[in-house]
Scaffold this active site. Structure first.
Site, PDB file in Angstrom:
ATOM      1  N   ASP A  94     -12.643 -71.136 -52.930  1.00 54.11           N
ATOM      2  CA  ASP A  94     -12.607 -72.016 -51.762  1.00 54.11           C
ATOM      3  C   ASP A  94     -13.976 -72.390 -51.198  1.00 54.11           C
ATOM      4  OD1 ASP A  94      -9.975 -71.382 -52.163  1.00 54.11           O
ATOM      5  OD2 ASP A  94      -9.568 -70.637 -50.158  1.00 54.11           O
ATOM      6  N   CYS A 149      -6.102 -74.383 -55.395  1.00 50.49           N
ATOM      7  CA  CYS A 149      -6.311 -73.429 -56.487  1.00 50.49           C
ATOM      8  C   CYS A 149      -5.335 -73.549 -57.655  1.00 50.49           C
ATOM      9  CB  CYS A 149      -6.326 -72.001 -55.951  1.00 50.49           C
ATOM     10  SG  CYS A 149      -4.930 -71.525 -54.958  1.00 50.49           S
TER      11      CYS A 149
END
Length: 612
Positions: A33, A72
């Site tokens: 992230d 993701c």
């Protein structure tokens, strides 16, 4: 004679061992992230990362590395398959159904194993495609290169969760009560964010996390050195997609897609690299390219049927250099969108196919972050400037940004006559690409689950012409209404439900200028045979004709057959409830008992709607 044959055998065996020993090892280090904006190696406003910088001094720095998706599971599936997710059906985050790999294509570590590599993953997978048993020797929290056979080359993936979004799920009281190592007064707050104490603290706290993960990376590199492997191992460091401050993760902007990438080249192979050690590489690379690059460096065959290409090679090979990258954002947890983007040179072109689904639409997990909560509260209170407020407003169907001059994409150049040619070229290039794939995102998720899940690639090829026509209908959004009207009327009257679906969405994108078609849209809302087309027509009428949508949408939920279909309908419900003019639906959990299939994302929506 036998002794002579034995001598030849031993010689061949020793040569084979030598060749195996000469194969490079590979370690991928992923930090979760975080975009390139958070590291001073890539951006002067980022945190200091001495261990990553040490890798860069002994390797290559990629100025233009991109995840193809800003979240993701989609990004990691793209990495492991080397395929664009909208082509192979893996483009929704938190999949509602698993798909097989394309026929004849394996997840790329399987090809390494075939050539003798030991492959390990520690430990996050999060794939949207079915994984076969030949991908990893070990994929677990204990996975390591240490368990391979003596002298066996290895490929190891290490994911550090230190910088994950959840690290910013702190109580708002922490802003005053839990000091950060980084001084909040020293951090840079981009122009699209309000420069409040909460945002400054959140940025400072994230800089701390970046520095923590840098230390973990240093420890991993030290372990390779202690094991005598550092100078035979290529180390790739990169973020698994952009992150994680609001409008980063989940959004197809630079902050969601532009990742840091450093590749340390081991001393043993530096004289075989055409690139100069320590240089900054300007060629664009994307996640689809990472697998082919490792295969190429390992001397393994790159398979047909993938979308990426190798960007590094041993020897003097001149590999293809490009200056563009393709990106996509679709369902992110329970929140739906359809965004496609093309970065070419200094320009990023963003195509919002459902521009009325504003960026700040409710997503439960995002809004656990205090900064997200405050941003929304400030918008509701009218305390944001125009740039900061855009996150909560309808977007243009097309956006064009000069990311060199405007790195946080705040000035849309799509209507600037000086950039008309660039806009036209990028619009055309993206459209050709979507049709050529073809892009499965132009069918609703529940339809794909019912009709394409067994073989999405084959389904796409069989329906390639239909998808091209859906894209053409969706692209009526970028014309004036007068230009688009004849084809909109044709789409609304089509026998193909998905032509009608995109025809209605295009009308909604045109807003009140499409009011001459209201009678046709009213008829669709009450009598169209396809449930989701009725929903889309009610959406237009609610947003632009002051027609109350509650009855249509409640019936649509009653008629829905699966949780996935209902979740898509509830995206419209939240849009109409939280946006202007605002409608009350008063759904109860009992209204959804009849629905089949995975209810995970549906339950997220219900948590918000029934507890609000």
């Amino acid at each position: 004679m036998l002794r002579g044959l034995l001598s030849v055998f031993l010689l061949l065996l020793s040569c084979g061992s030598l060749l195996a020993a000469e194969k490079p090892n590979f370690v991928w280090i992923m930090s979760e992230d975080n975009s390139s904006h958070f590291l001073s190696l890539f951006d002067s406003t980022g945190a200091q990362t001495p261990n990553i910088e040490a890798l860069a001094q002994q390797g290559l720095i990629y100025e233009h590395a991109f995840s193809n998706a800003p979240v993701c599971s989609v990004a990691r599936t793209t990495l492991i398959t080397s395929c664009y997710a909208p082509r192979i059906g893996t483009f929704h985050h938190r999949r509602s159904f698993m798909v097989p790999m394309p026929e004849g294509v394996k997840m790329f570590p399987a090809y390494l194993r075939e050539t003798g590599y030991y492959t390990t993953n520690n430990s996050k997978e999060d794939y949207n495609a079915k994984k076969s048993d030949d991908v990893w020797d070990d994929s677990s929290r204990k996975a390591s290169w240490k368990n391979r056979a003596q002298g066996q080359p290895f490929f190891h993936v290490q994911t550090f969760t230190t910088t994950h979004e959840s690290s910013l799920h702190f109580p708002v009281q922490d802003v005053q009560n839990k000091p950060t190592k980084t001084d909040p007064e020293t951090v840079f707050v981009p122009p699209h964010h309000p420069k409040t104490e909460t945002f400054k603290y959140t940025y400072a706290r994230y800089h701390d996390r970046i520095q923590d993960v840098d230390q973990q990376i240093g420890e991993l590199v030290d372990q390779l050195k202690q094991d005598g492997l550092l100078e035979s191992t290529f180390i790739f460091y990169f973020g698994d997609h952009g992150g994680v401050l609001p409008r980063g993760k989940g959004y197809a902007y630079e902050t969601g897609l532009h990742v840091p990438l450093v590749i340390r080249v081991p001393e043993k192979f530096r004289d075989q690299m055409p690139e100069k050690i320590g240089s900054r590489i300007q060629s664009f690379v994307s996640f689809v390219d990472f697998g082919p690059t490792v295969l190429n460096l390992a001397g393994a065959k790159i398979p047909d049927g993938i979308d990426g290409h190798a960007f590094l090679a041993l020897g003097n090979a001149q590999l293809m250099e490009v200056d563009e990258s393709f990106g996509y954002a679709d369902r992110f947890d329970e929140k739906y969108d359809v965004v496609r983007t093309l970065r070419k040179g200094k320009y990023r072109y963003v195509r919002n196919f459902q521009p009325f689904n504003f960026d700040g639409l409710m997503n439960n997990y995002r809004y656990k972050m205090a900064a997200y909560q405050e941003w929304r509260e400030l918008y509701d209170a009218g305390k944001l400037n125009e740039v900061q407020a855009q996150f909560f407003k309808t977007r243009p169907a097309e956006m064009l940004f000069d990311v060199e001059a405007d790195p946080y994409e705040t000035k849309n150049l799509a209507d600037d006559p000086a950039h008309a040619k660039t806009l036209s070229v990028m619009r055309g290039a993206l459209s050709i690409m979507l049709k050529g794939m073809p892009d499965l995102g132009f069918y609703p998720e529940n339809y794909l689950a019912a009709h394409a899940a067994d073989n999405p690639v084959a389904f796409g090829q069989q329906h390639k012409d239909e998808i091209a026509k859906l894209i053409e209908t969706a692209n009526l959004e970028v014309l004036s209404f007068d230009e688009a009207r004849p084809r909109l009327e044709e789409a609304l009257a089509s026998s193909d439900p998905w032509q009608r679906y995109w025809g209605v969405i295009a009308c909604t994108s045109h807003g009140k200028t499409a009011s001459p078609l209201v009678k046709q849209l009213e008829a669709i809302a009450t009598s169209d045979p396809e449930n989701l087309v009725r929903v889309r027509a009610a959406e237009y009428l609610a947003l632009h004709a002051n027609v109350n949508p509650v009855a249509v949408l409640k019936k649509a939920i009653a008629d829905a057959e699966t949780a996935t279909e209902a979740n898509l309908i509830l995206n419209t419900v939240v849009l109409l409830q939280d946006g202007q003019p605002g409608y009350e639906f008063n759904f109860q959990k009992s209204d959804f008992k009849h629905l089949k299939g995975d209810r995970g994302e549906l339950n997220r929506r219900l948590e918000y709607l029934t507890e609000k």
